[in-house]
Scaffold this motif. Structure first.
Motif, mmCIF file in Angstrom:
data_model
loop_
_atom_site.group_PDB
_atom_site.id
_atom_site.type_symbol
_atom_site.label_atom_id
_atom_site.label_comp_id
_atom_site.label_asym_id
_atom_site.label_seq_id
_atom_site.Cartn_x
_atom_site.Cartn_y
_atom_site.Cartn_z
ATOM 1 N N UNK A 34 35.474 43.246 37.825
ATOM 2 C CA UNK A 34 36.857 43.383 38.276
ATOM 3 C C UNK A 34 37.723 43.597 37.046
ATOM 4 N N UNK A 35 38.439 44.695 37.014
ATOM 5 C CA UNK A 35 39.341 45.030 35.905
ATOM 6 C C UNK A 35 38.633 44.939 34.549
ATOM 7 N N UNK A 36 37.392 45.402 34.515
ATOM 8 C CA UNK A 36 36.642 45.418 33.270
ATOM 9 C C UNK A 36 36.000 44.109 32.879
ATOM 10 N N UNK A 37 36.098 43.081 33.711
ATOM 11 C CA UNK A 37 35.510 41.773 33.432
ATOM 12 C C UNK A 37 34.419 41.468 34.453
ATOM 13 N N UNK A 38 33.370 40.810 33.997
ATOM 14 C CA UNK A 38 32.308 40.404 34.899
ATOM 15 C C UNK A 38 32.698 39.120 35.604
ATOM 16 N N UNK A 39 32.552 39.118 36.910
ATOM 17 C CA UNK A 39 32.840 37.944 37.730
ATOM 18 C C UNK A 39 31.500 37.394 38.179
ATOM 19 N N UNK A 40 31.150 36.200 37.697
ATOM 20 C CA UNK A 40 29.849 35.591 37.990
ATOM 21 C C UNK A 40 29.938 34.732 39.241
ATOM 22 N N UNK A 41 30.261 35.358 40.354
ATOM 23 C CA UNK A 41 30.402 34.635 41.619
ATOM 24 C C UNK A 41 29.063 34.579 42.345
ATOM 25 N N UNK A 42 28.951 33.629 43.259
ATOM 26 C CA UNK A 42 27.770 33.510 44.108
ATOM 27 C C UNK A 42 28.211 32.886 45.429
ATOM 28 N N UNK A 43 27.300 32.811 46.387
ATOM 29 C CA UNK A 43 27.640 32.184 47.661
ATOM 30 C C UNK A 43 27.966 30.706 47.467
ATOM 31 N N UNK A 44 27.309 30.064 46.503
ATOM 32 C CA UNK A 44 27.572 28.652 46.213
ATOM 33 C C UNK A 44 28.812 28.447 45.353
ATOM 34 N N UNK A 45 29.231 29.480 44.639
ATOM 35 C CA UNK A 45 30.404 29.408 43.757
ATOM 36 C C UNK A 45 31.259 30.659 43.946
ATOM 37 N N UNK A 46 31.936 30.786 45.104
ATOM 38 C CA UNK A 46 32.732 31.996 45.341
ATOM 39 C C UNK A 46 33.964 32.047 44.447
ATOM 40 N N UNK A 47 34.382 33.259 44.144
ATOM 41 C CA UNK A 47 35.628 33.518 43.432
ATOM 42 C C UNK A 47 36.545 34.246 44.402
ATOM 43 N N UNK A 48 37.833 34.258 44.091
ATOM 44 C CA UNK A 48 38.803 34.794 45.027
ATOM 45 C C UNK A 48 39.727 35.791 44.339
ATOM 46 N N UNK A 56 52.863 41.328 42.704
ATOM 47 C CA UNK A 56 51.883 42.071 43.519
ATOM 48 C C UNK A 56 50.626 42.425 42.735
ATOM 49 N N UNK A 57 50.491 41.926 41.513
ATOM 50 C CA UNK A 57 49.289 42.175 40.722
ATOM 51 C C UNK A 57 48.135 41.357 41.273
ATOM 52 N N UNK A 58 46.935 41.882 41.087
ATOM 53 C CA UNK A 58 45.737 41.215 41.566
ATOM 54 C C UNK A 58 44.984 40.580 40.403
ATOM 55 N N UNK A 59 44.376 39.439 40.670
ATOM 56 C CA UNK A 59 43.561 38.731 39.682
ATOM 57 C C UNK A 59 42.460 38.002 40.432
ATOM 58 N N UNK A 60 41.446 37.568 39.697
ATOM 59 C CA UNK A 60 40.355 36.808 40.293
ATOM 60 C C UNK A 60 40.384 35.395 39.738
ATOM 61 N N UNK A 61 40.257 34.413 40.627
ATOM 62 C CA UNK A 61 40.259 33.007 40.235
ATOM 63 C C UNK A 61 39.096 32.285 40.894
ATOM 64 N N UNK A 62 38.616 31.252 40.222
ATOM 65 C CA UNK A 62 37.644 30.363 40.836
ATOM 66 C C UNK A 62 38.387 29.459 41.813
ATOM 67 N N UNK A 63 37.668 28.959 42.779
ATOM 68 C CA UNK A 63 38.267 28.127 43.808
ATOM 69 C C UNK A 63 38.890 26.854 43.268
ATOM 70 N N UNK A 64 38.318 26.280 42.182
ATOM 71 C CA UNK A 64 38.856 25.034 41.658
ATOM 72 C C UNK A 64 40.199 25.199 40.957
ATOM 73 N N UNK A 65 40.630 26.454 40.722
ATOM 74 C CA UNK A 65 41.928 26.712 40.121
ATOM 75 C C UNK A 65 43.022 27.012 41.137
ATOM 76 N N UNK A 66 42.649 27.031 42.412
ATOM 77 C CA UNK A 66 43.582 27.370 43.470
ATOM 78 C C UNK A 66 43.851 26.166 44.362
#
Length: 69
Positions: A34-48, A56-66
């Protein structure tokens, strides 16, 4: 325990500028790029992918930061 979210959930997260609010766009459950960065998500550790309400910009966060807003 990390909370699980679904698309269209309104969430908040902390930034250096203060609390930011936005909406979940998608749940990422596998390794991807995503945006040139690797997102190491999995079913046990989803990212959002979230869209900020202010910019209106988009970003990816781990669930524990939300939090449900």
């Amino acid at each position: 325990m990390t909370e699980h979210f679904k698309p269209h959930d309104r969430v908040s997260w902390n930034t250096p500028q203060g609390m930011t609010y936005g909406e979940i766009v998608r749940v990422i459950t596998q390794r991807t790029t995503f945006a040139g960065h690797t997102v190491a998500a999995s079913k046990d550790d989803p990212h959002y992918e979230v869209a900020s309400e202010k910019s209106s910009k988009h970003a990816v966060h781990r669930g524990d930061g939300l939090r449900k807003a």
